[in-house]
Design a protein around this motif. Structure first.
Motif, PDB file in Angstrom:
ATOM      1  N   ALA A  99      69.026 -33.015 -59.495  1.00  0.00           N
ATOM      2  CA  ALA A  99      68.909 -33.568 -60.847  1.00  0.00           C
ATOM      3  C   ALA A  99      70.088 -33.146 -61.714  1.00  0.00           C
ATOM      4  O   ALA A  99      70.642 -33.951 -62.482  1.00  0.00           O
ATOM      5  N   VAL A 100      70.498 -31.906 -61.597  1.00  0.00           N
ATOM      6  CA  VAL A 100      71.638 -31.412 -62.369  1.00  0.00           C
ATOM      7  C   VAL A 100      72.924 -32.093 -61.919  1.00  0.00           C
ATOM      8  O   VAL A 100      73.776 -32.464 -62.754  1.00  0.00           O
ATOM      9  N   ARG A 102      73.255 -35.112 -60.617  1.00  0.00           N
ATOM     10  CA  ARG A 102      73.265 -36.486 -61.144  1.00  0.00           C
ATOM     11  C   ARG A 102      73.613 -36.503 -62.620  1.00  0.00           C
ATOM     12  O   ARG A 102      74.391 -37.353 -63.089  1.00  0.00           O
ATOM     13  N   ALA A 103      73.049 -35.574 -63.375  1.00  0.00           N
ATOM     14  CA  ALA A 103      73.326 -35.517 -64.811  1.00  0.00           C
ATOM     15  C   ALA A 103      74.802 -35.221 -65.068  1.00  0.00           C
ATOM     16  O   ALA A 103      75.425 -35.862 -65.934  1.00  0.00           O
ATOM     17  N   ASP A 106      77.067 -38.177 -64.700  1.00  0.00           N
ATOM     18  CA  ASP A 106      76.946 -39.202 -65.751  1.00  0.00           C
ATOM     19  C   ASP A 106      77.523 -38.756 -67.085  1.00  0.00           C
ATOM     20  O   ASP A 106      77.473 -39.517 -68.063  1.00  0.00           O
ATOM     21  N   VAL A 108      78.385 -34.871 -69.372  1.00  0.00           N
ATOM     22  CA  VAL A 108      77.664 -33.661 -69.748  1.00  0.00           C
ATOM     23  C   VAL A 108      77.424 -33.561 -71.249  1.00  0.00           C
ATOM     24  O   VAL A 108      76.381 -33.095 -71.693  1.00  0.00           O
ATOM     25  N   SER A 114      71.814 -37.820 -76.219  1.00  0.00           N
ATOM     26  CA  SER A 114      71.590 -38.552 -74.971  1.00  0.00           C
ATOM     27  C   SER A 114      70.095 -38.799 -74.796  1.00  0.00           C
ATOM     28  O   SER A 114      69.260 -38.127 -75.414  1.00  0.00           O
ATOM     29  N   ARG A 116      68.342 -37.963 -72.446  1.00  0.00           N
ATOM     30  CA  ARG A 116      67.676 -36.784 -71.884  1.00  0.00           C
ATOM     31  C   ARG A 116      67.129 -35.867 -72.974  1.00  0.00           C
ATOM     32  O   ARG A 116      66.155 -35.145 -72.758  1.00  0.00           O
ATOM     33  N   THR A 320      73.728 -32.162 -70.909  1.00  0.00           N
ATOM     34  CA  THR A 320      72.725 -32.845 -70.093  1.00  0.00           C
ATOM     35  C   THR A 320      72.236 -32.051 -68.893  1.00  0.00           C
ATOM     36  O   THR A 320      71.094 -32.243 -68.459  1.00  0.00           O
ATOM     37  N   THR A 321      73.048 -31.143 -68.339  1.00  0.00           N
ATOM     38  CA  THR A 321      72.608 -30.484 -67.110  1.00  0.00           C
ATOM     39  C   THR A 321      71.435 -29.538 -67.347  1.00  0.00           C
ATOM     40  O   THR A 321      70.513 -29.456 -66.534  1.00  0.00           O
ATOM     41  N   ALA A 324      68.396 -31.733 -67.818  1.00  0.00           N
ATOM     42  CA  ALA A 324      68.016 -32.310 -66.524  1.00  0.00           C
ATOM     43  C   ALA A 324      67.323 -31.265 -65.664  1.00  0.00           C
ATOM     44  O   ALA A 324      66.348 -31.568 -64.946  1.00  0.00           O
TER      45      ALA A 324
END
Length: 476
Positions: A99-100, A102-103, A106, A108, A114, A116, A320-321, A324
């Motif tokens: 998941a991290v 993928r984030a 896309d 950070v 975002s 998320r 985002t990480t 995520a």
């Protein structure tokens, strides 16, 4: 076809964790000395410092898999208190890592929120029904200090009452001024923090009466240092805070997602005004949170007519990480009984340690206590007093037999094999411990100096050996 089932942390850990090997620590010792040349204290967290481990036996780590870690010398250990209690699913837990990844791919960090941020806020507030709003950050101290700022703004008061039986709330002045490491903190700030004792309502009542109308917030953890709340204690704190117009802040840094996905407040049924979260939210990835009632939280928002609070405005708070990671951790808790696994393995470990300590005749000196998902061990000298020297000896012997940890805090990745190996290591350590007790001292058994409290006024002077250029790379 039905939905694909994600493997549990124990299943993943059981497939991947290597057997421990423990031979030499020369590489770790050299790497640690280089760290001391480059990093104040030789680590980025005082609890990770080499003074917290036996001299010459402080592993510098290169990787972790499940509940085991490897150091630069190639030694493997079963690890406890993983990530300072932040890793509940095990190192390298694949769903979180994916998941991290993928984030990150896309993007950070952006100039606007975002999606998320929305998803993480919705998920969190579904999990913690006593909270109306949440704001994310990167570390626990940011969240706790933001909570205090909100409380001060809401009440117009300056003082804070903290549970002084508990070890840590923040790196910021309002808390660190109460510890032995208060150098660099103006004296005026120290007078604004007062303490009360855990499970002692009268001590809190006295503090609030003595400083009537001055205390903005009451800070505490729901459980601490192996102790559960006495019947009526948390309810009493809630009542006294309300009676005196103070904001009740529950620190869920350790208890959140370790006692229950919804925190200790879900277990004990006491809803605070504000709560602070971190550690297990991201399984080791950096994410923390401040949550609470709308009338307080909105003081840092846009829907208030009152003077606005500058609340957790950080560049990296919503990258985002971390979010995520939180969402993936939340998924794992929904799919698997993560807390239940930790409690079962913790109880298995507790029973094993107690049995081997009793067999070695040291049951009154090597103890284990606390909630099963958050066990701590105690080490006592021949007089039955807590002892740093005997703690160092116990840690030394555990390390020699493949166990690394300042506690016995488990994760859901700890397998039966991990627990069995640990109990065997404790049995071997207890044999040496018993001999030292009979001798009346650790002299002749402990290599080097005893471990020391992390927060203390003075550090012992260190003489660094000449290890060559400090930029030389250390390889496993």
């Amino acid at each position: 076809m039905g939905a694909t089932r994600t493997a549990s942390p124990q299943e993943i850990s059981g497939r991947l964790t290597p057997a421990p090997r423990h031979t030499t620590w020369t590489g770790s010792a050299a790497a640690q000395e280089r760290l001391h040349r480059l990093v104040p204290g030789g680590a980025h967290t005082y609890a990770r410092g080499s003074d917290q481990y036996p001299e010459g036996v402080a592993p510098v780590l290169v990787r972790g898999v499940g509940a085991r870690v490897q150091d630069v010398d190639g030694n493997w250990y079963v690890e406890y208190g993983m990530g300072l209690r932040s890793v509940t699913l095990g190192h390298g837990y694949r769903p979180v890592v994916d998941a991290v990844t993928r984030a990150a791919a896309d993007g950070v960090s952006f100039s606007r929120p975002s999606v998320r941020e929305l998803e993480a806020a919705e998920r969190f507030l579904e999990t913690v029904p006593g909270a109306d709003m949440v704001k994310f950050a990167k570390n626990g101290s940011d969240a706790t200090t933001a909570a205090l700022r909100l409380a001060r703004a809401a009440t117009g008061r300056a003082m804070v009452a903290i549970c002084s039986s508990q070890p840590f709330f923040s790196v910021d002045d309002w808390f660190i001024s109460t510890t032995g490491m208060d150098a660099g903190i103006p004296g005026a700030g120290r007078d604004l923090t007062v303490g009360f004792a855990y499970n002692d309502l009268d001590s809190l009542r006295r503090v609030l009466e003595e400083h009537r109308g001055q205390v903005a917030a009451v800070f505490l953890e729901a459980a601490t240092g192996g102790a559960e709340p006495a019947p009526g204690f948390l309810e009493g704190v809630r009542g006294l805070a309300t009676e005196h117009g103070a904001v009740m802040v529950l620190d869920e840094m350790i208890t959140g997602m370790r006692w229950h996905a919804g925190g200790a407040q879900q277990v004990y049924g006491v809803i605070p005004d504000l709560s602070t979260w971190g550690k297990a939210l991201g399984n080791g990835f950096a994410v923390s949170a401040l949550a609470g009632k709308r009338d307080l939280m909105e003081l840092g928002g846009l829907d208030t007519a009152r003077p606005r609070v500058f609340l957790l405005s950080t560049t990296h708070g919503a990258e985002t990480t971390g979010l995520a990671a939180y969402l993936a951790v939340s998924d794992a808790y929904a799919e698997h009984d993560v807390v239940g696994i930790m409690e079962r393995q913790g109880e298995r470990l507790r029973r094993g340690v107690e049995e081997v300590a009793a067999a070695a005749g040291v049951a009154d000196h090597v103890t284990v206590g606390g909630r099963a998902s958050c066990l701590v061990f105690g080490t006592r000298d021949p007089q039955g007093e807590p002892s740093q020297a005997f703690r160092a000896l116990f840690l030394q012997e555990l390390l020699r037999h493949g166990v690394l940890g300042q506690s016995f805090v488990v994760s859901a990745a700890h397998t039966d094999d991990d627990v069995d190996l640990t109990v065997e290591a404790v049995a071997r350590a207890c044999v040496v411990y018993a001999k030292a007790l009979d001798n009346g001292t650790t002299d002749g058994f402990l290599r080097g100096r005893p471990v020391a409290p992390a927060l203390r006024t003075h550090a012992a002077p260190r003489r660094l050996p000449d290890l060559g250029a400090p930029t030389q790379e250390v390889k496993p």
